[in-house]
Design a protein around this motif. Structure first.
Motif, PDB file in Angstrom:
ATOM      1  N   ASP A  56      41.546  41.228  30.434  1.00  0.00           N
ATOM      2  CA  ASP A  56      40.493  40.233  30.664  1.00  0.00           C
ATOM      3  C   ASP A  56      39.397  40.738  31.593  1.00  0.00           C
ATOM      4  O   ASP A  56      38.483  39.990  31.937  1.00  0.00           O
ATOM      5  N   ASN A 148      39.283  25.843  40.743  1.00  0.00           N
ATOM      6  CA  ASN A 148      38.987  26.972  39.860  1.00  0.00           C
ATOM      7  C   ASN A 148      38.681  26.450  38.470  1.00  0.00           C
ATOM      8  O   ASN A 148      39.293  25.473  37.998  1.00  0.00           O
ATOM      9  N   GLU A 152      38.752  31.571  35.428  1.00  0.00           N
ATOM     10  CA  GLU A 152      39.188  32.015  36.748  1.00  0.00           C
ATOM     11  C   GLU A 152      40.704  31.880  36.847  1.00  0.00           C
ATOM     12  O   GLU A 152      41.326  31.111  36.107  1.00  0.00           O
ATOM     13  N   ASP A 153      41.285  32.623  37.783  1.00  0.00           N
ATOM     14  CA  ASP A 153      42.749  32.587  37.957  1.00  0.00           C
ATOM     15  C   ASP A 153      43.133  31.303  38.669  1.00  0.00           C
ATOM     16  O   ASP A 153      42.862  31.125  39.859  1.00  0.00           O
ATOM     17  N   GLY A 155      46.385  30.192  38.649  1.00  0.00           N
ATOM     18  CA  GLY A 155      47.781  30.277  39.071  1.00  0.00           C
ATOM     19  C   GLY A 155      48.769  29.770  38.043  1.00  0.00           C
ATOM     20  O   GLY A 155      49.964  29.671  38.330  1.00  0.00           O
ATOM     21  N   SER A 157      49.478  31.132  34.946  1.00  0.00           N
ATOM     22  CA  SER A 157      49.449  32.140  33.885  1.00  0.00           C
ATOM     23  C   SER A 157      50.839  32.604  33.479  1.00  0.00           C
ATOM     24  O   SER A 157      50.991  33.666  32.913  1.00  0.00           O
TER      25      SER A 157
END
Length: 1481
Positions: A56, A148, A152-153, A155, A157
């Motif tokens: 990514d 976010n 965007e990350d 959390g 995932s």
């Protein structure tokens, strides 16, 4: 492709409609995965014929323009999973960092007053586009909070393959400022779980409610609770009307609140029982009711552990109960709650009584386990009731019989059976409304979980209530030696009676009557002990049982399990009971023991009398241990020699030379029916095959294989395998119509009695028409059958048995055999080198090695043979004993031999081998000569011969190794020389000279290699422990082209550091390699001595392999643990304790621990000495927890003499997680690491004494220097030899051992276990034992002795301790009286002359001293104080003393007086160490 006609719908496999029509989604170069929706997911691209993920970095997602964040609850309720819309579509919200602040803002945005975070979930239909919210709680909407966005990350995932839903953010919204709250009903620590919502308190249903849910609930209350357990079920009338807010709670146990768990909110019903919880801070009660009574446990290092009961006092109990929410409590003694598996974590608790927590008191780590020596309490509120405030009943379902149950402090408890008799039972029954009662010991199968309230009540039988009995008190029990509950059988008229109901006066069903009502006894736990009590007319009431009550199980109620008994006088058969048992070994009752009868002088007349005694008419004798091995003893120097006219078998008992290893006699008995059958009584034989080994009186005339059955006198027996071979099998099979036959032996099956042997020693020529025409022995001359196998045969008409080596080489592969052309395999169960040798010799090799585990692949067909047991002399493996031939094809199965995963293999050798065995590339050379293996003299063979030997073994090169380099060998040295040119391809082409044994003393060894062996410079390397090791292993050196080992003797840190520097490390320490290497190299270097500045180990001084003083092959091999930075350091955790704590090791800057599995005092001793102490012991490490770093060792096993633990036997350094060993699995479940307690003095026994006795008997206690504490000895293997040594040490002649806490339960450590005295030692220190503090016992197993006689000569060291106060009084009455008279006179004179000062003197002499607890041990009285270290009885600080010495020599040591209550000797007049009133060594 064929398509079915529309009018003929497919109806196979449940597809009777189009609901299950198949579909496909085709991909070209890209696809989306890990989603249940086709429009989003993880992106993969098709590259090189496979799909792969796309990084990514720099990847830009194409999404709609961001909008305001609108939110909704997916379920359209006030609670549920949250969804957000920011990019034109609804999506779930990531739950990472989602909390009540975020939920509160969300609910206000939705129009509610507030809200709380709730566990949501969503189907995999849309991506998470927002998350990571961090609201303060004051914002007006979520868009105002930090968060976010998509891309965007956030959390969230984690991988979601295989899941249909995933956890997301959720909310539970509310109106009104009261919000939502949780509590325990009544505000206590335990009770019903309640939830406040919408202005009312409601309940939580207990469906799925468990300890993990309770733990989360208790921790979330904010009251300092650290744990919780699910409480008992509550189901009151109030439950039916109150609202249920929550149901089906399912927590993992780590959540911060119930709303983060899976649950059903507002289920709209109330028909369920309420969930309850027991919340805990740092103390809890285990077992019991877990609220008011039970075993005390504390929470340390994220684990619960038990509090041990040594020095457990009223102050400790007060603090514990106050912490549990009660005002006061009493101690519950004697392990009343049964065995506890939780480890002890603290001991010697010392509270003042005003502490708020038990962990605020001082305490110490316990020396060992306290699985039954734990602290237990019963807590209550209010004042202590009187001993009359109790309730009495019978526990269980019976109103008339069972354990006596006393309810005291609102807690149901028990009465200990110590001293319990019929007088006590009568009073108890009278108190419950009956006229009379009988006492019995009530059997406790498991820890009942209730206190022992009373013991030794000592009723006369005339009292109306137990409270009127002289010794009746409640809550003051200190010991319960019987380990049974007091039981009663209450009645009003005739009591309890027994009778025998059956066909004879000595055999039948046991019936009993309670108050005139007859019934049977269920045979649950009925065995020979109960039958013997009935037979000897001893009351069954004297046997422990569970009470006389109506049976509850269906098998007992249907009388299927009625207890029966067969009463014998002096003779019985060992094979069974009753008239159904007509044959078996003869047993005779002599000196209160059943013994087998020797077969000397035992004939048919003796058999007749034996059988008549058993109720039969006649009998025949069978000699020679015909029923195989037995564990019963032979009656020595006696036998049964009868004339046939005796009236009783006792008249036949005559002197004989029978010994313990003679053969026993057996009989075959006949009843009247048997006597009328002419064929049966003729004694003729019938032969056949055994049909079913469990039906021994059935045989077949149609089977073609198996054990051979022989029938005589109506009994079907077997033929002994002695001298049984193919000739006999051929005769037998031809007599059954088969053309051929082969013999084999059947080994006895485990867990089954051996068959009867009726024939043996067949000797056929091969031409006989039947076995009965051959020579054989019958029942009177069978030969010893103690360890024989059973004769068996395999009959056939075709090709018989063939063998081959499959799926390998000419000399190695899978063992296969074929019967009648059908190939199969052999199971490797019990397959060993002896079996392989038989097979290989059968295949024309000299010998062989067993290879197991399907090493050469899995075969097909049946597994023909299993459980092979070859002696090594058989001609074929089917001639070895085994479990018979199996024709069944096997494929897969979990049981051994049920699949081809267990196929046996071999590696055969011919004429030449090395002594290290299979696949060895080095070792002593052995040649096969004259049908035996012989070794080669080293002086007659050089490197040319060694090269040819190795070439013969399949290697390319070889070298001779001098000096008998591979340890002790079994084969004699009979090859004088092997003279080769070096070019031969086989050693048989060399000249070989033989000699007689003894001509040569050193054998030839070789070192073989597939690479050319070049004698170049010295080299060194590490033979690593395993593939995962790094920097540690065995030191290997290369001398003259040969790799070998270095001896561990004299191997120090200096030599280890030189080695490691040569290998590129900074330094190293000595390290004993794990004993997991099958083959060991020759020892090439011994007694290495380096200065420390050498660059190579070669530069150090050392002895070579064959030099005088060099190490043996069996000696320990040097290893090193190399380091690059800081090396190895040790410490205790916590650092505040300088001499005890958790053992920690630092390696390369990282601290780690040692697993406590198998860690004991020998390991602790080594660790302590390595840290500069003189000695040490193991202590339970529960108080210290486990290291957060690596587990450096999973097992350490020291002998106790090593310089440090790296040189002890161990499982390998830092192999945790790499090897799935037993140690590894056990260590994963540990709650703490190894711990030690170190001392600046040698740990040794200094004194011995007898406690709670009169000086001639008592509990044995020893004083251990180091801990400087008295402890007991466990009674495992404790016998009269141990007792005699103890008594001899105390000045007596002999001793009798007493076990199971016969003199009461001790207190404190159990220092010794598994004592092994020969009986000749003068001191217990000279006896063998496990080691100090290495035991698996509790104080109910404390050892005791009864001493007798005076020793022939009193040695200087032994002294005897008098323990009871009354015995002290007897011992010192006269001198004490004299001293007191003197004191009284002095006081009187002072009082007369100086009245004002008299009170002070009196206080000094009496009150201050006799009543001062710091001087006077608890329980002591005036005139009976403990002796101090000088062997005195101290009466005051003025030191008025009495001492008495035994012996006249200058070396004689005083024998003084002491009191067993030794714990509180804290005054300055008392010294640390053993009082000299005990034996000082």
């Amino acid at each position: 492709m064929f398509l079915p006609h529309r009018s003929s719908p497919v109806q196979r496999h449940g597809c009777s409609s189009h609901n299950s029509d198949a579909g496909v989604q085709c991909y070209d170069s890209v696809r989306l995965v890990d989603s249940k929706d086709i429009f989003y997911g993880r992106l993969e691209m098709y590259i090189n014929k496979t799909f792969t993920s796309v990084c990514d970095d720099g990847f830009t997602a194409c999404v709609s323009q961001a909008q305001e964040i609108t939110v909704r609850i997916r379920e359209d309720k006030y609670y549920g999973s949250l969804e957000a819309n920011k990019y034109g579509f609804w999506s779930p919200v990531c739950n990472e960092r989602w909390d009540d602040h975020d939920a509160n803002v969300t609910c206000r945005q939705l129009g509610y007053f507030g809200g709380m975070a709730f566990k949501g979930s969503s189907r995999l239909q849309a991506p998470m586009t927002v998350g990571g919210f961090n609201c303060t709680g004051l914002e007006g909407s979520l868009r105002e909070c930090k968060h976010n966005n998509f891309g965007e990350d956030m959390g969230c995932s984690e991988k979601i393959v295989g899941r249909f839903t995933r956890t997301t953010a959720g909310v539970l919204c509310y109106q009104g400022n009261e919000g939502l709250k949780f509590r325990i009903s009544g505000g206590r620590k335990s009770g019903r779980v309640e939830v406040f919502y919408y202005g009312m308190w409601g309940r939580v249903c207990n469906r799925r409610w468990d300890d993990k849910d309770a733990r989360v609930f208790c921790r979330s209350l904010g009251k300092g609770f650290i744990d919780g357990e699910a409480g008992p079920e509550e189901n009151s009338d109030e439950d039916k009307s109150s609202v249920v807010w929550v149901d089906y709670v399912d927590c993992e146990g780590t959540e911060e609140g119930l709303l983060q768990c899976d649950l059903h909110w507002d289920p709209d019903y109330s028909s369920c029982s309420s969930a309850t919880a027991i919340c805990m801070d740092s103390v809890r009660l285990e077992k019991g009711d877990k609220k008011s009574h039970g075993v005390v446990q504390v929470y340390q290092h994220e684990n619960w552990g038990t509090v041990c009961n040594h020095l457990w006092t009223e102050e400790d109990i007060r603090v514990t109960c106050r912490q549990l929410g009660y005002e006061r409590g009493v101690s519950v003694c004697c392990g009343a709650y049964g065995y506890l598996y939780a480890k002890g974590v603290i001991d010697k608790v010392s509270c003042y009584g005003n502490e708020t927590s038990l962990l605020n008191c001082t305490y110490h780590p316990p020396p060992g386990s306290c699985s039954q020596d734990y602290a237990a309490v019963a807590c209550f509120n209010g004042s202590m009731p009187t001993y009359r405030d109790y309730g009495i009943s019978i526990s269980g379902s019976s109103n008339t019989s069972g354990a006596v149950e006393l309810t005291f402090l609102n807690i149901s408890g028990r009465v200990c059976a110590d001293g319990w008799d019929n007088a006590d039972a009568t009073v108890a029954c009278r108190e419950m409304g009956y006229m009379k009662g009988l006492a019995y010991n009530h059997k406790i199968l498991f820890g009942k979980g209730s206190p022992i309230w009373a013991t030794n009540v000592n009723c006369t039988g005339n009292e109306y209530t137990l409270s009127q009995c002289p010794n009746f008190t409640l809550g003051n029990v200190k010991d319960c030696r019987q380990r049974f509950d007091a039981g009663v059988v209450c009645y009003s008229t005739v009591g309890v009676n027994f009778r025998l109901s059956g066909p004879t006066s000595y055999y039948g069903r046991v019936d009993m009557a309670v108050d005139g009502v007859w019934g049977a006894i269920c045979n649950r736990y009925w065995d020979n002990a109960e039958a013997s009590a009935f037979w000897k007319e001893t009351s069954l009431l004297d046997c422990p049982h569970e009470g006389w009550k109506e049976a509850f199980s269906s098998s007992c109620q249907s009388h299927e399990k009625d207890a029966t008994v067969h009463c014998y006088n002096t003779v019985k058969l060992d094979t069974g009971i009753g008239l159904e048992t007509k044959d078996g070994p003869v047993m005779y009752y002599y000196n209160d023991t059943w013994n087998l009868i020797c077969d000397k002088d035992f004939d048919d007349m003796s058999a007749r009398v034996v059988c008549r005694e058993l109720g039969f008419v006649d009998g025949r004798s069978v000699c020679c241990s015909a029923y195989g091995k037995t564990f019963d003893n032979i009656l020595e120097k006696k036998s049964l020699r009868c004339s046939g006219n005796e009236n009783s078998i006792t008249e036949c008992l005559k002197p004989s030379d029978c010994g313990p290893y003679d053969m026993y006699a057996s009989v075959i008995c006949f009843n009247k029916t048997d006597m009328g059958q002419v064929d049966l009584m003729s004694g003729g034989y019938k032969l056949g095959f055994v049909v079913d080994d469990n039906k021994e009186n059935v045989m077949s005339q149609t089977l073609t294989k198996g054990q051979i059955a022989v029938q005589q006198y109506g009994i079907v027996g077997r033929i002994s395998s002695q001298f049984w071979d193919d000739t006999e099998a051929q005769v037998f099979c031809r007599s059954r119509g088969a053309k051929y036959g082969i013999s084999y032996q059947m080994a006895p099956k485990p867990f089954r009695s051996d068959p009867t042997y009726l024939m043996s020693d067949f000797n056929c020529t091969g031409s006989e028409p039947s076995l009965l025409n051959c020579s054989y022995h019958g029942r009177k001359n069978l030969g010893n059958n103690t360890m024989v196998n059973t004769a068996a045969a395999l009959c056939y008409n075709e090709s018989g048995i063939s063998y081959r080596i499959a799926n390998g080489k000419v000399n190695e592969g899978r063992v296969e055999l074929a019967f009648n052309g059908r190939w199969g395999t052999v199971c490797d169960l019990s397959w060993d080198d002896q079996d392989a040798a038989v097979f290989c010799r059968m295949m024309n090799f000299s010998d062989g090695y067993a290879v197991s585990g399907g090493h050469f692949g899995e075969g097909t067909g049946p597994v023909w043979i299993s459980h092979l047991v070859c002696k090594g002399t058989e001609n074929s493996i089917h001639s070895c004993a085994h479990q018979g031939f199996s024709e069944e094809n096997v494929t897969t199965g979990w049981k051994k031999c049920s699949s081809h995963k267990d196929d046996a293999g071999v590696h055969c050798v011919d004429k030449l081998r090395l002594n290290l065995g299979y696949n060895a590339s080095m070792g002593a050379v052995e040649l096969y000569h004259n049908k035996k293996w012989t070794s080669v003299c080293e002086s007659g063979t050089n490197n040319l011969g060694a090269r040819v030997i190795c070439r013969t073994l399949g290697y390319n090169d070889g070298r001779a190794v001098p000096g008998s380099a591979f340890g002790n060998i079994t084969s004699p040295i009979q090859v004088l020389r092997i003279d080769c040119s070096g070019n031969e391809d086989d050693v048989s082409r060399c000249r070989i000279d033989y000699t007689e044994p003894g001509e040569c003393t050193k054998y030839l060894s070789v070192y073989c290699s597939n690479k050319a062996i070049i004698q170049k410079r010295f080299d060194v390397k590490l033979n690593l422990d395993d593939d995962n090791s790094d920097g540690h292993g065995e030191v290997m050196v290369k001398l003259h082209g040969i790799w070998g080992s270095v001896c561990m003797n004299n191997w120090t840190e200096v030599e280890a550091s030189v080695t490691c520097r040569q290998l590129g490390y900074k330094g190293g320490v000595p390290y004993l390699i794990p004993a997991n290497k099958k083959y060991k190299h020759p020892m090439l270097m011994s007694r290495v001595q380096c200065l420390g500045n050498e660059t190579s180990l070669e530069n150090c001084a050392y002895l070579r392999r064959d030099e005088k003083g060099s190490c043996n092959y069996e000696d320990k091999r040097a290893g090193v643990l190399c380091y690059k930075n800081s090396g190895i350091q040790y410490q205790f955790y916590p650092n505040s304790t300088y001499n005890r704590g958790r053992v920690e090791i630092q390696y390369e800057g990282t601290w780690g621990g040692v697993c406590d599995f198998l860690w004991d005092s020998r390991d602790a001793e080594v660790f302590c000495r390595s840290q500069g102490f003189k000695g040490g012991i193991e202590i339970a490490g529960g108080q210290f927890g486990q290291s957060s770093g690596p587990l450096w060792f999973t097992r350490v096993s020291c002998d106790g003499n090593e310089p440090d633990i790296l040189r002890c036997s161990h499982s390998g350094f830092n192999n945790s997680g790499n090897i799935a060993s037993t140690y590894e699995r056990l260590c994963k479940k540990r709650s703490n690491d190894a711990a030690a307690w170190c001392f600046n003095e040698t740990v040794e026994i200094q004194s011995i004494r007898l406690a709670d006795g009169d000086g001639t008997f008592g509990r044995v206690e020893v004083f251990l220097a180091g801990p400087n504490e008295w402890g007991t000895i466990c009674d495992d293997y404790w016998d009269d030899r141990d007792a005699t040594v103890v008594c001899r040490q105390l000045g007596f002649a002999t001793g009798i051992a007493k076990k199971q806490g016969s003199f009461g339960r001790g207190s404190g450590p159990i220092w010794l276990d598994n004592m092994d005295c020969s009986g000749k030692e003068d001191r217990i220190q000279e006896c063998k034992h496990n080691g100090f503090n290495i035991q698996n016992c509790h104080h109910g197993e404390d050892s005791g002795v009864v001493c007798k006689g005076e020793a022939d000569s009193v040695k200087s060291s032994p002294v005897r301790t008098l323990q009871k106060e009354e015995n002290l009084a007897v011992a010192i009455t006269v001198p004490i009286i004299v001293i007191l008279i003197v004191i009284i006179i002095v006081i009187g004179v002072c009082y007369w002359r100086q009245r004002e000062g008299g009170d002070s003197m009196k206080t000094t002499l009496v009150d201050n001293e006799i009543h001062d607890p710091s001087v006077m041990p608890s329980g002591s009285t005036a005139g009976h104080s403990s002796s101090d270290a000088g062997g005195r009885v101290t009466l005051s600080r003025l030191k008025a003393t009495f001492s008495k010495a035994i012996g006249t020599g200058s070396d004689s040591k005083p024998k003084g007086l002491s009191n067993p209550n030794y714990e509180n000797m804290r005054n300055e007049d008392f010294q640390l160490g053993p009082p000299s009133g005990e034996s000082n060594m």
